[in-house]
Structure formats: structure tokens, C-alpha cells
Design an enzyme around this catalytic site. Structure first.
Site, PDB file in Angstrom:
ATOM      1  N   LYS A 123      38.763  39.017  44.610  1.00  0.00           N
ATOM      2  CA  LYS A 123      37.379  38.463  44.626  1.00  0.00           C
ATOM      3  C   LYS A 123      36.142  38.357  44.577  1.00  0.00           C
ATOM      4  O   LYS A 123      35.391  37.516  43.998  1.00  0.00           O
ATOM      5  CB  LYS A 123      38.179  37.474  46.274  1.00  0.00           C
ATOM      6  CG  LYS A 123      39.196  36.359  45.928  1.00  0.00           C
ATOM      7  CD  LYS A 123      39.154  35.191  46.665  1.00  0.00           C
ATOM      8  CE  LYS A 123      40.196  34.815  46.323  1.00  0.00           C
ATOM      9  NZ  LYS A 123      40.918  33.646  47.513  1.00  0.00           N
ATOM     10  N   LYS A 205      50.818  37.046  38.188  1.00  0.00           N
ATOM     11  CA  LYS A 205      51.247  36.220  38.520  1.00  0.00           C
ATOM     12  C   LYS A 205      50.236  34.981  38.811  1.00  0.00           C
ATOM     13  O   LYS A 205      49.518  34.503  37.702  1.00  0.00           O
ATOM     14  CB  LYS A 205      50.781  35.995  40.026  1.00  0.00           C
ATOM     15  CG  LYS A 205      51.139  35.268  41.172  1.00  0.00           C
ATOM     16  CD  LYS A 205      50.459  35.868  42.794  1.00  0.00           C
ATOM     17  CE  LYS A 205      50.690  33.748  43.657  1.00  0.00           C
ATOM     18  NZ  LYS A 205      50.159  34.358  44.998  1.00  0.00           N
ATOM     19  N   LYS A 208      46.426  29.135  39.646  1.00  0.00           N
ATOM     20  CA  LYS A 208      46.207  28.204  39.428  1.00  0.00           C
ATOM     21  C   LYS A 208      44.416  28.243  39.388  1.00  0.00           C
ATOM     22  O   LYS A 208      43.882  27.487  38.590  1.00  0.00           O
ATOM     23  CB  LYS A 208      46.626  26.942  40.368  1.00  0.00           C
ATOM     24  CG  LYS A 208      45.623  27.315  42.107  1.00  0.00           C
ATOM     25  CD  LYS A 208      46.409  26.206  43.334  1.00  0.00           C
ATOM     26  CE  LYS A 208      45.573  26.579  44.261  1.00  0.00           C
ATOM     27  NZ  LYS A 208      46.750  26.135  45.591  1.00  0.00           N
TER      28      LYS A 208
END
Ligand code: TRP
Length: 340
Positions: A123, A205, A208
Site C-alpha cells: 500500500k 486477486k 475493487k
């Protein structure tokens, strides 16, 4: 003799806690891998399901959007069939004990441990302009979420196992100093769990936060579902076989299909062998649309019922914070704070 089931009554059932962030609409992958299991679990366990809004501000959120997505998510949890009487459904930010316990636990967690978290590394690479302290201590907040409720089991995806491990480490460390304050939780990996991958990049994966054509959102209209599946990446050998390594795109479509219809993989592959990818995609589309349609219908109904939504989150917060407060005050007393 009495029914042994009623005689054994006082012991509490194992407790489950899980959370989902209100950043964007959950995907079909979230539904298959996590959310639809939540409903099944509520038959056997005492379940708390939390909308992890505090976690979501570790990356910048637009206020109006955060509010909308948070409400949507609650309506969606109801729409997948979670009964708010049987389960405790709540917003993390409504239970102030989360932020408080997170502070305490920060003081029992080492910089080195947090630096090793792969999600932090990912991140901070992705949001290089906003590597804030919250992003760094995110796993501590999550540990607090779990420990506040003395949860025995935590259903999490593979991407969260490292966070669960650190939660166990923190709990064990704290208990080692002060005695048994926290239940050390176990991961729970449901039988029905399947890893759903990106439609455009099937080695990763379904997420969203990727481009729109990589995922199917639980609120996508049938047309969008059809279009995205039609464009999903496959391969050029044209054969329907299951092999996630050599045929990740086709295997992902097969996984989605079987997860949604309940058909065994061997059966689906045998049935579809010799057919084209177009046929496979048509079946996946049909399965996805017919799964999502009733959920979307209920979602709209719940979202329109403001009073019910509000009552649900108000009661959820009240029930959650009663449990949370017991743990928090115990931990504070052990540390040596003067009781209020
Ligand atoms: N970090 C989790 C995720 O992004 C969400 C979450 C927050 C969570 N607190 C939790 C999951 C506690 C399980 C238990 O998926």
C-alpha cells in the site's frame, strides 16, 4: 433425563468477528470468498460483522462517498441475508473502544513487526504520496477489533493471514505480561471459500481498487456483468480445462461458475469440454446475474428504508460496545490506569 442440549446451555458459543472496509462496493470475489459464508456461520456461532470505516481512512476518502458506501455496505449485509437480531452488525467508528484499544496496543507492538507487513509495503508503494502512520499501524487497529470481542475465530482471506498472525502475537504478548486478558483467535477458512481472481489479470486477486473491468461489483447491472465477463482474459489454446498455473483466466471463470452453482469442478469441466470459451462465459454470466439479482433487489429495499437502517446500526453499536467495554476496561485496569 433432561435433553443434554439444554442442560449444557450456559457455555457461550464460539464467537466470530469479521470486518469489511467500505471503500468501494464489494466484488463478486468478496461475496464468494467471504460474505456469503458469513450467513452460514451465523447458524453455528455468535457473529459480529463490522464495517471497518476506521480502516478505510488509511487511504484518502471523499466524505460524501465514504458515507454513501458505508450505508450501502450495511444495506448489502442485510441483503445477503444477515439477520441483525442474530448477528451484531455495526460500524467500527460507532464503537469508540476500537480507537482506544488500538492506542493501547500500539504501545505493545514493535516498529519492526509492522515494517514487515506485506500489505503495508504494497500500500505504501501504491500511495507513495500518503504513507501515513495509520497505514503503518493498520494491523494494530485490526488486532484491537478482534481482541475487543474475545473472538475465537476470524474468517479472513489469504491476504489477511499476516494481520491475524500479528494479532495473535500481540494478544499473546499482552497476556504474557498481564495474565489472561485476551482470547487468542484462530483463523477460520471456510469450506466454501474460493479465491476469485481479476478478470483482466487472473494471476492477481479480484480487487475493487483495480480498474472497473477487472472485477464484478455486487451492484453491477446485468449488462455490465455480461460485458465484463465477455471481455475477461482467457488464452489462445481454446480448451476448457482447469489449471490455474497454465490457464489462469479460464480456470478463474470455472472457479466462479462452480462457486456460484455448486457444481463440482470435474463435472463442470467434463460437461463443458469440447465447447468454446463463449459458452463458458455465457454460463458464468448467467450464474453471476442470477445470484446477484435477488441480492440487488433486497439491497434497494433496505437502502430505501432509512429508519430500519438507522435502527440497525444504532442497536448494533450498542450491543457491540457493551462487549467491547468489558474488554477495554479490563485491559486498562491491568495496565494500571485508574478506573473511571
Ligand atoms: N483489514 C480487513 C480487510 O481489509 C478488514 C478488517 C478490519 C477486518 N478489521 C478486521 C477483518 C477484523 C477481520 C477482522 O479485509
Amino acid at each position: 433425563m433432561d435433553n443434554p442440549n439444554t442442560a449444557a446451555a450456559p457455555e457461550r458459543r464460539a464467537r466470530i468477528l469479521s470486518g469489511i472496509q467500505p471503500s468501494g462496493t464489494p466484488t463478486l470475489g468478496n461475496y464468494i470468498g467471504a460474505m456469503r459464508n458469513w450467513k452460514l456461520l451465523s447458524d453455528d456461532f455468535d457473529c459480529l460483522y463490522m464495517i471497518a470505516d476506521l480502516h478505510s481512512i488509511t487511504v484518502r476518502q471523499e466524505p460524501a462517498k465514504l458515507r454513501e458506501q458505508s450505508k450501502n455496505l450495511l444495506a448489502l449485509l442485510l441483503a445477503i441475508g444477515l439477520d441483525p437480531q442474530k448477528n451484531i452488525l455495526f460500524f467500527q467508528s460507532h464503537v469508540h473502544q476500537h480507537a482506544e484499544l488500538a492506542w493501547l496496543l500500539n504501545c505493545y507492538t514493535y516498529m519492526g513487526e509492522m515494517s514487515r507487513m506485506t500489505q503495508f509495503k504494497d500500500k505504501s508503494a501504491k500511495h507513495a504520496d500518503n504513507i501515513n502512520c495509520g497505514l503503518f499501524t493498520y494491523p494494530v487497529l485490526m488486532a484491537g477489533d478482534i481482541l475487543l470481542y474475545q473472538a475465537n475465530l476470524v474468517p479472513v482471506g489469504k491476504d489477511q493471514t499476516q494481520h491475524l498472525e500479528i494479532c495473535r502475537d500481540i494478544a499473546t504478548r499482552f497476556n504474557g505480561i498481564y495474565g489472561n486478558v485476551f482470547t487468542v483467535p484462530e483463523g477460520y477458512y471456510p469450506k466454501l471459500g474460493a479465491n476469485i481472481m481479476s478478470l483482466q489479470d487472473p494471476l492477481h486477486k479480484m480487487s475493487k481498487s483495480d480498474a472497473d473491468d477487472c472485477f464484478i461489483s455486487m451492484l453491477d447491472e446485468p449488462d455490465a456483468v455480461r460485458r465484463k465477463i465477455r471481455r475477461a482474459v482467457t488464452d489462445s489454446d481454446g480448451e476448457i480445462r482447469y489449471n490455474p498455473e497454465t490457464k489462469p483466466g479460464v480456470s478463474n471463470l470455472l472457479t466462479i461458475l462452480c462457486a456460484l452453482t455448486g457444481e463440482a469442478m470435474e463435472d463442470a469441466v467434463a460437461r463443458l469440454s469440447g465447447k468454446g470459451y463463449g459458452e463458458l462465459k455465457a454460463e458464468v454470466t448467467e450464474a453471476a446475474v442470477s445470484t446477484l439479482a435477488p441480492i440487488q433487489q433486497d439491497f434497494k429495499r433496505y437502502l430505501a428504508d432509512k429508519a430500519f437502517l438507522e435502527e440497525t446500526w444504532r442497536q448494533g453499536a450498542e450491543r457491540a460496545s457493551r462487549i467491547a467495554e468489558r474488554t477495554l476496561s479490563k485491559a486498562m485496569k491491568k495496565i494500571g490506569f485508574i478506573p473511571r
